[in-house]
Structures are given as C-alpha cells and as structure tokens.
Scaffold this active site. Structure first.
Site, PDB file in Angstrom:
ATOM      1  N   LYS A 160       0.830  -1.214   0.000  1.00  0.00           N
ATOM      2  CA  LYS A 160       0.000   0.000   0.000  1.00  0.00           C
ATOM      3  C   LYS A 160       0.862   1.262   0.000  1.00  0.00           C
ATOM      4  O   LYS A 160       0.680   2.157  -0.834  1.00  0.00           O
ATOM      5  CB  LYS A 160      -0.918   0.035   1.230  1.00  0.00           C
ATOM      6  CG  LYS A 160      -1.907  -1.081   1.343  1.00  0.00           C
ATOM      7  CD  LYS A 160      -2.783  -0.903   2.559  1.00  0.00           C
ATOM      8  CE  LYS A 160      -2.008  -0.869   3.869  1.00  0.00           C
ATOM      9  NZ  LYS A 160      -1.217  -2.083   4.120  1.00  0.00           N
ATOM     10  N   GLU A 188       1.699   5.389  11.113  1.00  0.00           N
ATOM     11  CA  GLU A 188       2.571   4.493  10.350  1.00  0.00           C
ATOM     12  C   GLU A 188       4.016   4.637  10.827  1.00  0.00           C
ATOM     13  O   GLU A 188       4.318   5.378  11.745  1.00  0.00           O
ATOM     14  CB  GLU A 188       2.442   4.785   8.852  1.00  0.00           C
ATOM     15  CG  GLU A 188       1.156   4.249   8.245  1.00  0.00           C
ATOM     16  CD  GLU A 188       1.022   2.733   8.356  1.00  0.00           C
ATOM     17  OE1 GLU A 188       2.023   2.014   8.158  1.00  0.00           O
ATOM     18  OE2 GLU A 188      -0.097   2.254   8.655  1.00  0.00           O
ATOM     19  N   ARG A 189       4.923   3.924  10.171  1.00  0.00           N
ATOM     20  CA  ARG A 189       6.301   3.828  10.644  1.00  0.00           C
ATOM     21  C   ARG A 189       7.071   5.128  10.433  1.00  0.00           C
ATOM     22  O   ARG A 189       6.931   5.781   9.403  1.00  0.00           O
ATOM     23  CB  ARG A 189       7.022   2.687   9.914  1.00  0.00           C
ATOM     24  CG  ARG A 189       6.364   1.327  10.118  1.00  0.00           C
ATOM     25  CD  ARG A 189       6.925   0.299   9.157  1.00  0.00           C
ATOM     26  NE  ARG A 189       6.225  -0.967   9.244  1.00  0.00           N
ATOM     27  CZ  ARG A 189       5.081  -1.238   8.613  1.00  0.00           C
ATOM     28  NH1 ARG A 189       4.518  -0.309   7.846  1.00  0.00           N
ATOM     29  NH2 ARG A 189       4.498  -2.416   8.745  1.00  0.00           N
TER      30      ARG A 189
END
Length: 462
Positions: A160, A188-189
């Site tokens: 994604k 997210e990361r």
C-alpha cells in the site's frame, strides 16, 4: 496569557491511559478547548466530552507521569490552532504545527483551528477530469478523478505505502504539478516518513510539499488529530491561497483505530462490531472537508489497512462510502510475484464511464474485466484437467488473460534500489492502446512471461 487568566481553572479527578477526567466547578469549558497543566504549561489536553454534570473527559498529548489527582489545569478557551499557508511548505510538522525537521521555527502570519465546517453544498464542484498517474493498472481500471478520493486497500505488507509513494513520485515529482502536496502520516512507521522526506528533498520538489506526522509510536490522541491537522493545512491552500491540493494520507484506518482506543478509555459503549459508536461521524468530519470547490480542488489518495485482509471490516466500510475509486491489493497476487499486487476484479472507479474516460477507454476496460472473469472460471478446469483440454476459444481466452495480468505489472521508480529494475511511467493512452492490442489477439504469438514488468507493449521482443 491575559486571556488565559480570565478562564476558570479545573482540577484533575482521575487519569486512565491518555484520558484525563477534569472537574470544573465554575465556568464550564467548550468542546475541543485546550487545557494546560498549571504546573507545566507545555503539557496540553483537549476537552473531548462530558462525563458528568461538572466533569469532562480530556485527551492528553504527552506522557501522563506529571498528572495526579487534585492537580490544577487552566482552560485556554481556544482549540488547537496550527500555522498554515506558504510558510509550512517544505517543512515537516507535528499535530500542533511545530517543526520536527530541525530547520528552525515556522513564522506563519496565519494560524487556523484544526476543527472547521465543511464547505457549503452550493460551493462544491461537480467537474470530472482524470488525473494520470502513469501506473497502468490504476489508470486503466481505477482512474483517479481530480478533486476526487481514491483508496488503496490492502493487508499488512502487500504494498500500500509503496503504491502511494509511487503515485506521489509520478504526480508530484515527474509532472512537477503546480498543485501543493500535503502528506499526513497517521499511525505508520517513522522510517517510511523519513524516506519520503529524503526523497522529496532529493527530487527538489520539497518546496511545494508539507508533511504532517503522527507515527505509530505516538499516543492515540496524537494519531487521531494528525489527520485533522493535515486537512486544515490543505483547506487553507484551497480556500485562501487559491491553489489546487494533492492530499495523501497513510493510513486512514489508523485514524479510525486511534478513535476507537480513545472511545474505549472514555467508557463509551461500543457498537456491535466493536468499533466506537461515533465512527461514522468521525469519518464524516474528516472526509467531508476534503472536497473540491468551484475555484480549486483537493484530490485525496488514502492508504487503507485491511485487518486480517478483511475488506468487510466495519472500520474499512466506514471509509469506503466516501471514495470515488478503490484499488484493492491482494495477498495472493503478491505471492505470485505480480507487482503492484492489485486485485483487478475487486477494484473499481466511478470514473469508468464514457463521459469521463472516453469511449475507447471505457470499452477496453469493460472488455478486459470480462476477459479476466471468464479466465477465473476456466482456472479451476485447468487445475483439474490441464490447459490442453480446453477448447480452442477457451484456450485463447485463458492465455490472453494471463498476458493481460502480467502486463499490469510495473517497475516502480521508488523501488529501484530494491528491485534493480528501472522505473517506468506509462501514459494512459498507451496503456489503453496496448491492452486493446492484447485483447484483439495481436500478441497471441508472444509468451505470457515476456509481459512481466515491461512498460509499454512496444518493449516486448517477439
């Protein structure tokens, strides 16, 4: 500070995770008012809801080690406001608009509250125009509308973020689009955010990009409000600066997830599916601001995590209703080595109509989907008796479908260091023409393996 001193103080009565319960015996705060800890005004809270006649649930944006029962808090009487306008371009900021890129303070003449009403209905635009990405499978089967919303659905590790980053590269970097780009990293990361930051700087397009980060290591209050900060910055460019905006968010499911965590801590009764009862209204408050007006558009590209690869999850379904296009990534396709791992038959777009994409694109897209559906029914027969047992017509259909699926693979610019393959940008007209040639049988004499990771069909050596 003179304004703050006139506001009634409150007292902390309980602390549960990131939710602090505050009592106000005098003047009551308004929803979304920002509260400060009297002993440390860098510690901030936001009023979320009432928990009793004089008590309120507040979410905190920092560690709770400094909180204790009886601690005094000060109501600022104002919601969170963030710097907006040209001064935030080329900068990476947090949920409060504070710089996190080490490039010094942001001196913005304007600030804007992160909670705003959606534009009135009569000011909205209904114009439909395709925004080309150069990614074959997206442009052919799920084209993006300028001013529309597209969702990139997929479970963990199916690509994604890679697909979202490639769209950013192709639209912002290659096109040198005159639009400004706002990226909101929600839950997210940190590594992915850092890579995007470095890529934008290397490509010399960072001057038209603003990054807002609330990574997965942050508490749910920060993750939940990061999306609203990004939307607020985008709205300012659309309404006041009169600029077109590309809005990217990774990952909108983490926004729903953070809201669920906060709802649980505030003792709200969940709905039957386990999500917060306010899920639909939270999604509406976010998405209905990301609309295009008659003057300027906001095009939204959202990455959406599928828990357990389940697109029927209620958190995912709450997002789906706001999208014009959906690209669904499949773990089975990913394991077969076809990247991007798009499940073509599960993907869709409201733009697939003759008025928007043109008659030729429409006809070829529908014909290609029909071919792939026929091939699905033939695959079970092939697995049982072999391809040689198919009739001549069925064998042609089956082989063309394999060529078409392989042709939808593509090498990405942003993945060049990992794959060693040079990235390819394929114009939409070229994709439509090449797929039409495959469907008409012009490449029946070419093996399906040769269609893997090529750009246009002209690159195939017979």
């Amino acid at each position: 500070m003179e304004h703050i001193n006139k506001i009634q103080n409150g007292t902390i009565v309980s602390v549960k995770g990131q939710v602090v319960e505050v009592e106000f015996l005098g003047e009551k705060p308004a929803l979304h008012d920002m509260l400060l800890l009297a002993s440390d005004k860098d510690v901030k809270m936001e009023v979320r809801s009432s928990s009793g006649p004089s008590t309120f649930y507040c979410i905190t944006f920092s560690e709770t080690s400094s909180f204790f029962r009886g601690a005094a808090v000060i109501n600022t009487g104002l919601p969170i406001t963030v710097p907006v306008g040209p001064s935030v371009l080329g900068r990476a900021v947090d949920v409060f608009g504070n710089p996190i890129d080490g490039a010094g303070p942001i001196t913005a003449p304007k600030k804007r509250a992160i909670y705003q009403d959606a534009p009135p209905y009569q000011s909205l635009s209904t114009k439909k125009e395709i925004m080309e990405t150069g990614i074959k499978v997206v442009d052919l089967f799920s084209p993006i509308l300028k001013g529309g919303k597209i969702g990139l659905f997929g479970g963990a590790g199916v690509g994604k973020t890679l697909l979202l980053t490639e769209i950013i590269h192709n639209v912002v970097v290659l096109h040198k689009d005159k639009s400004v780009a706002i990226f909101a990293g929600v839950g997210e990361r940190i590594r992915e955010g850092q890579e995007l930051y470095e890529t934008m700087k290397e490509q010399n397009v960072f001057g038209s990009v603003s990054l807002v980060y609330g990574p997965m290591g942050e508490n749910p209050a920060v993750r939940f409000l990061t999306g609203f900060t990004g939307v607020t910055i985008a709205e300012q460019f659309r309404d006041e600066e009169k600029r077109d905006v590309l809005f990217f968010i990774d990952n909108i499911f983490r926004f729903a997830q953070a809201g669920n965590e906060l709802s649980t801590l505030m003792n709200n009764i969940p709905s039957e599916d386990g999500y917060q009862a306010t899920l639909s209204s939270e999604m509406a408050a976010f998405h209905e601001r990301l609309v295009s007006t008659k003057d300027n558009f906001i095009s939204t590209i959202e990455a959406i995590y599928l828990p357990n690869d389940d697109i029927l999850d209620q958190g995912v379904q709450a997002i789906l209703t706001y999208l014009d296009s959906a690209v669904v990534l499949s773990r089975n396709v990913y394991q077969e080595g076809r990247l991007p791992a798009v499940d073509i038959l599960s993907s869709s777009s409201a733009a697939i109509n003759p008025e928007t994409v043109g008659q030729e694109h429409y006809d070829i897209s529908i014909k290609a989907q029909s071919l792939l559906k026929q091939a699905v029914s033939l695959e079970r027969m092939v697995s049982l008796v072999g391809e040689s047992e198919l009739s001549k017509d069925d064998r042609i259909t089956y082989q063309r479908a394999k060529k078409l699926r392989n042709f939808m693979t593509q090498s990405f610019f942003v993945a060049e260091p990992q794959t060693g393959r040079k990235g390819a940008y394929v114009p939409r007209e070229t994709t439509v023409a090449d797929v039409g040639a495959i469907l008409s049988g012009q490449y029946d004499d070419v093996s399906d393996e040769k269609f893997m990771f090529v750009g246009s069909a002209k690159e195939i050596k017979r």
